[in-house]
Enzyme design. Structure first.
Site, PDB file in Angstrom:
ATOM      1  N   ILE A 153     -55.138 -24.593   4.028  1.00 34.26           N
ATOM      2  CA  ILE A 153     -54.636 -23.845   2.868  1.00 34.26           C
ATOM      3  C   ILE A 153     -55.703 -23.805   1.782  1.00 34.26           C
ATOM      4  CG2 ILE A 153     -53.044 -24.199   0.907  1.00 34.26           C
ATOM      5  CD1 ILE A 153     -51.834 -22.463   2.999  1.00 34.26           C
ATOM      6  N   TYR A 154     -56.519 -24.849   1.683  1.00 30.47           N
ATOM      7  CA  TYR A 154     -57.621 -24.815   0.713  1.00 30.47           C
ATOM      8  C   TYR A 154     -58.497 -23.583   0.970  1.00 30.47           C
ATOM      9  CZ  TYR A 154     -62.151 -25.919  -1.413  1.00 30.47           C
ATOM     10  OH  TYR A 154     -63.320 -25.851  -2.131  1.00 30.47           O
ATOM     11  N   ALA A 155     -58.950 -23.448   2.226  1.00 29.23           N
ATOM     12  CA  ALA A 155     -59.819 -22.316   2.572  1.00 29.23           C
ATOM     13  C   ALA A 155     -59.084 -20.989   2.372  1.00 29.23           C
ATOM     14  CB  ALA A 155     -60.288 -22.451   4.016  1.00 29.23           C
TER      15      ALA A 155
END
Ligand SMILES: NC(=O)c1ccc[n+]([C@@H]2O[C@H](COP(=O)([O-])OP(=O)(O)OC[C@H]3O[C@@H](n4cnc5c(N)ncnc54)[C@H](O)[C@@H]3O)[C@@H](O)[C@H]2O)c1
Length: 339
Positions: A153-155
């Protein structure tokens, strides 16, 4: 009149170094940071205290999601340019608390973009990450390669900010540069990242966790090189679509429909994790107790930057040797933590 630059995330690792560089040049800087407790807030306060001691620095302590506070800070300061670095960072924490990434990185970035549009800033620069290359096995990573398969989810939130930035650049003619940073390290670094964690554990005689049994590669980028790259790109805003008379550079990610491009800032050298550990051991003069672990979910086995676009645009290429960078970090760590 002095140039005025608003930087978000100035209590953070990269924002602090960038603010210091710009202030030393006589640029007036306003920092915006919510001092989140993702890691040691005391370290953030110390970074900000050093900036407060430099002429030309002022700051607002508030969250990106607090639109009224962000608007008041940006309207009051009236920046010529904005560098947006504040974010919920960290690959691994995004498995634990994905919502923090949506809030800070998607909604927070949208609020910054809205303010940048209102002020028609000369250049909006925003941090993305090498993590957007995700599962792409082709390396070194160039900006024109596909980056459509994020693994965390960060990316995914960072990829979203690249797309959002493109839409605003197109709709409002807002010159926008997105950076893809590759594993940044150096003095005043982040306690959640490998170098800090390894040095801390080795000096305390605690074992260090080495993922994928050390068969991992990272393109480690020294923070001094990174902020120099940002500084040079600041003066290289992507051109408006109308009036482009020269053909784009080879490998340029410049959009055909917007003053927007994405630029890797990396060292262009992939370092094996076990070699990284050995370099730390050599610098500390202490052997690590190694805890060899499997690969973690969401992690990628390697990152490696093609930095030729940065070089073509600015004439600059990061080049600090990993041993020199580790030595600078260890010297800072020993002094800062009296070890
Ligand atoms: N350090 C790296 O290796 C690396 C690699 C790729 C991309 N990046 C990106 O570069 C940028 C800077 O990273 P860093 O290493 O300096 O991280 P950092 O965590 O040290 O700094 C981020 C700062 O932003 C602030 N912040 C976080 N969420 C906020 C919110 N919602 N509102 C207001 N402030 C908030 C934090 O308090 C912190 O001081 C981030 O966008 C990050 O995703 C970093």
């Amino acid at each position: 009149m002095s140039r005025r630059i608003l930087i978000t995330g100035t209590a953070g690792f990269i924002g602090f170094h960038l603010a210091r560089l710009l202030l030393a040049e006589g640029i007036v800087v306003h920092g915006y940071d919510g001092m989140t407790d993702y890691y040691d807030v005391e370290l953030k306060r110390r970074r900000h205290a050093l900036l407060q001691a430099m002429p030309g620095f002022s700051a607002t302590e508030a969250m990106l999601e607090d639109r009224a506070a962000l608007d008041a800070a940006i309207d009051g300061f009236a920046p010529d340019e904005i560098v947006h670095l504040a974010a919920q960072a960290g690959v691994r924490y995004s498995l634990e608390n994905p919502r923090a990434y949506l809030d800070a990185n998607v909604l927070g970035t949208f609020n910054v973009m809205e303010a940048a549009r209102r002020h028609a800033v000369r250049h909006l620069m925003m941090a993305s990450t090498s993590s957007v290359y995700g599962a792409n096995p082709e390396m070194p990573y160039a900006e024109t390669m596909q980056a459509d398969h994020p693994m965390t989810i960060y990316a995914a939130t960072k990829k979203a900010t690249e797309s959002m930035g493109h839409a605003y650049a197109h709709l409002w003619g807002l010159p926008t540069t997105m950076f893809r940073f590759f594993t940044v390290y150096g003095p005043w670094g982040r306690p959640d990242m490998a170098l800090f964690k390894f040095v801390e554990a080795i000096l305390a005689d605690r074992p260090i966790d080495i993922y994928n049994h050390g068969e991992m590669y990272r393109d480690f980028t020294y923070v001094g090189d990174l902020v120099r790259g940002i500084r040079l790109l600041l003066d290289t805003p992507p051109p408006q679509v109308e009036g482009r008379d020269t053909p784009p550079l080879e490998g340029d990610s410049l959009s055909p429909v917007a003053p927007w491009r994405v630029v890797n800032i990396g060292n262009s050298e992939k370092v094996r994790l076990l070699d990284f550990v050995e370099a730390i051991e050599a610098e500390l003069g202490v052997a690590a107790r190694r805890n060899l672990m499997p690969m973690q979910p969401g992690d990628v086995p390697a990152t490696w930057a093609d930095a030729s676009l940065l070089q073509a645009l600015t004439g600059y290429r990061p080049q600090t040797d990993i041993r020199d960078g580790i030595a600078a970090f260890v010297a800072w760590y020993r002094e800062h933590y009296r070890q």
